[in-house]
Write a protein that holds these residues in place. Structure first.
Motif, short mmCIF file in Angstrom:
data_model
loop_
_atom_site.label_atom_id
_atom_site.label_comp_id
_atom_site.label_asym_id
_atom_site.label_seq_id
_atom_site.Cartn_x
_atom_site.Cartn_y
_atom_site.Cartn_z
N LEU A 63 10.96 11.46 17.69
CA LEU A 63 11.83 10.42 16.83
C LEU A 63 13.32 10.88 17.08
N LYS A 64 14.22 10.11 17.05
CA LYS A 64 15.45 10.62 16.71
C LYS A 64 15.66 10.75 15.23
N ALA A 65 17.07 11.47 14.98
CA ALA A 65 17.08 11.72 13.61
C ALA A 65 17.18 10.60 12.57
N GLN A 66 18.00 9.34 12.79
CA GLN A 66 17.77 8.17 11.98
C GLN A 66 16.53 7.45 11.96
N MET A 67 15.71 7.51 13.18
CA MET A 67 14.52 6.84 12.99
C MET A 67 13.59 7.75 12.25
N ALA A 68 13.57 9.25 12.23
CA ALA A 68 12.89 9.88 11.50
C ALA A 68 12.93 9.65 10.15
N VAL A 69 14.18 9.42 9.46
CA VAL A 69 14.68 9.17 8.20
C VAL A 69 13.92 7.87 7.81
N SER A 70 13.99 6.94 8.63
CA SER A 70 13.59 5.47 8.58
C SER A 70 12.05 5.38 8.29
N VAL A 71 11.27 6.41 8.93
CA VAL A 71 9.90 6.53 8.77
C VAL A 71 9.36 6.79 7.32
N PHE A 72 10.27 7.52 6.47
CA PHE A 72 9.84 7.82 5.28
C PHE A 72 10.18 6.58 4.31
N ARG A 73 11.31 6.09 4.51
CA ARG A 73 11.53 4.66 3.76
C ARG A 73 10.59 3.44 4.07
N THR A 74 10.19 3.63 5.31
CA THR A 74 8.97 2.40 5.77
C THR A 74 7.89 2.74 4.82
N VAL A 75 7.42 3.99 4.90
CA VAL A 75 6.04 4.30 4.01
C VAL A 75 6.28 4.20 2.77
N THR A 76 7.34 4.78 2.22
CA THR A 76 7.24 4.30 0.58
C THR A 76 7.57 3.06 0.42
N ALA A 77 8.26 2.22 1.21
CA ALA A 77 8.31 0.79 0.82
C ALA A 77 7.11 0.02 1.01
N ARG A 78 6.09 0.57 1.86
CA ARG A 78 4.68 -0.18 2.13
C ARG A 78 3.94 0.14 0.79
N TYR A 79 3.91 1.40 0.26
CA TYR A 79 3.30 1.83 -0.96
C TYR A 79 3.76 0.99 -2.13
N LYS A 80 4.88 0.77 -2.10
CA LYS A 80 5.56 0.06 -3.41
C LYS A 80 5.23 -1.32 -3.21
N THR A 81 5.08 -1.88 -2.15
CA THR A 81 4.43 -3.39 -1.89
C THR A 81 3.26 -3.33 -2.43
N VAL A 82 2.39 -2.38 -1.95
CA VAL A 82 0.86 -2.52 -2.24
C VAL A 82 0.78 -2.29 -3.93
N GLN A 83 1.81 -1.27 -4.24
CA GLN A 83 1.72 -1.15 -5.85
C GLN A 83 1.95 -2.52 -6.74
N GLU A 84 2.90 -3.24 -6.05
CA GLU A 84 3.11 -4.49 -6.77
C GLU A 84 2.10 -5.52 -6.78
N GLN A 85 1.42 -5.58 -5.64
CA GLN A 85 0.38 -6.48 -5.32
C GLN A 85 -0.88 -5.88 -6.13
N LEU A 86 -0.99 -4.88 -6.45
CA LEU A 86 -2.11 -4.30 -7.28
C LEU A 86 -1.96 -4.64 -8.88
N ARG A 87 -0.41 -4.48 -9.09
CA ARG A 87 -0.13 -4.85 -10.47
C ARG A 87 -0.18 -6.16 -10.98
N GLN A 88 -0.06 -7.26 -9.81
CA GLN A 88 -0.23 -8.58 -10.02
C GLN A 88 -1.61 -9.05 -10.01
N ASN A 89 -2.46 -8.24 -9.75
CA ASN A 89 -4.05 -8.55 -9.58
C ASN A 89 -4.80 -7.50 -10.36
N PRO A 90 -4.81 -7.49 -11.49
CA PRO A 90 -5.61 -6.42 -12.54
C PRO A 90 -7.18 -6.70 -12.13
N TYR A 91 -7.73 -5.60 -12.62
CA TYR A 91 -9.20 -5.63 -12.48
C TYR A 91 -9.77 -6.65 -13.51
#
Length: 410
Positions: A63-91
């Motif tokens: 990957l080129k430099a900017q794309m490599a940096v974007s990978v880390f943002r994509t992954v953390t954003a996806r985990y934060k989305t799942v984190q919010e989904q879990l928060r809205q649906n407690p056990y």
């Protein structure tokens, strides 16, 4: 206010090969970083991930430099989305001794395996990875090789280039052989003006028998019937059961297609409902809905049959809320979320709060104190609308309570 500009791009065969290769390498890089994130305590800090894995991502995936940096943002954003989904649906669980229901908040520690990126994708940053060439009416995109210029289908995209919109990181998407470029566009909106200039206060009660029940400041109540929707959803359920019983690879692929079709249909319904409400009341309107975050659709909170309860758990109430929010903001209106406590148990005439006054079998609310009688969904919309009027009057967090009964909503 955030909207997504969806451009259909028209790559040739050579450009398709370049996009496919770039998207697949980006996907694999995301899975590589996701595995590392999961194995190391799921610390959602893209800068720390970049410091630890940047060189590996560049070397292993090309990957080129900017794309490599974007990978880390994509992954953390996806985990934060799942984190919010879990928060809205407690056990939710029921104590076998007391019969009481309890909630346990969920976080990312509940994940049993790392998030997997299955569909090829790539996120591209404005002015670094993508730009518009207005002279040739083309979209310029970076790839792992040379930069390419793509034609795109003309539409209403010119409306977003008036200088008031800010473009974010775009995403390449492939669907059924067609290629699209999704660009989030944001625009500042002044919410404080709404409180001072509000003209309509609309209470919206969401459900299944009536998808929405609305009540406004003029005492007018309207219902959006959900009967046809329930019938069509039952067809999806029956077809899904039929395919699941086959246990074949072709049936599995058919299930995926069915799921996509159902999701698109649900989104279309929610778009129609939210658009109708916004167009009816227009600008300077306050749409009031219940905050269903963490609300349990379990036995203690559901009064219908097993089939009806399943429908309540699976309908996209949150999506309707999202659609209504951005459509309202687009015309200078606002969506206010209020506490759902006692909105279906309170008499809008005398303020009496009594759970037994709501009769689920006849869909009526009959007050045992003042005798007021009405449809139970209408009662909910009336109480929700009243909370909106309290917000307009200055109460930042309007809500009902047992000890402090509020007088007539009309």
């Amino acid at each position: 206010m955030v909207k997504t500009l969806k451009l259909r791009i028209l790559p040739n065969d050579e450009q398709i090969a370049a996009l496919n290769h770039m998207s697949e390498q980006y996907r694999q890089a995301c899975n590589f970083v996701s595995q590392y994130t999961f194995d190391n305590g799921i610390e959602l800090n893209s800068f720390k991930l970049q410091k630890a894995l940047y060189a590996d991502v560049r070397e292993n995936f090309g990957l080129k430099a900017q794309m490599a940096v974007s990978v880390f943002r994509t992954v953390t954003a996806r985990y934060k989305t799942v984190q919010e989904q879990l928060r809205q649906n407690p056990y939710h669980f029921k104590d076998e001794y007391t019969g009481e229901w309890y909630d346990i908040p969920k976080d990312l520690s509940w994940l049993r395996k790392p998030i997997i990126f299955r569909r090829p994708q790539v996120d591209l940053v404005l002015k670094r990875d993508y730009s518009f060439d207005f002279a040739t009416h083309q979209l310029s995109l970076n790839t792992l090789g040379k930069r390419i210029k793509l034609d795109f289908v003309d539409g209403c995209w010119q409306d977003y280039f008036d200088g008031s919109w800010t473009f974010g990181t775009g995403k390449i998407v492939q669907m059924k052989g067609n290629w699209y470029f999704h660009i989030p566009c944001s625009k500042e909106s002044d919410e404080e003006l709404i409180r001072e200039q509000v003209q309509h206060v609309v209470g919206i009660d969401r459900g299944l028998r009536f998808l929405t029940s609305t009540y406004d400041e003029n005492g007018k109540c309207t219902f959006k019937s959900g009967n046809a929707i329930l019938r069509k959803r039952q067809k999806f359920i029956d077809r899904r059961k039929e395919l699941q019983s086959k246990h074949t690879w072709s049936a599995f692929k058919a299930l995926k297609r069915l799921s996509g079709r159902e999701n698109r249909w649900m989104s279309d319904i929610n778009h129609q409902v939210s658009k109708t409400l916004v167009e009816k009341y227009g600008s300077n309107s306050l749409f009031v809905i219940e905050d269903l975050t963490g609300v349990s659709f379990e036995e203690s909170n559901l009064s219908g049959t097993k089939k009806q309860n399943r429908e309540k758990r699976s309908w996209a109430f949150y999506q309707l809320e999202q659609f209504l929010t951005y459509k309202a903001e687009a015309v200078g209106s606002k969506v206010l979320k209020v506490s759902p406590k006692y909105t279906s148990q309170r008499c809008p005439k005398c303020g009496r709060i009594h759970k037994a006054n709501r009769h689920h079998d006849t869909h009526e609310y009959i007050c045992d104190k003042c005798g007021y009688r009405s449809n139970d969904d209408r009662i909910g919309a009336m109480n929700i609308q009243f909370l909106g009027t309290l917000w307009v009057s200055g109460d930042e967090h309007p809500r009902f309570g047992i000890r402090k009964e509020i007088t007539s909503a009309e």
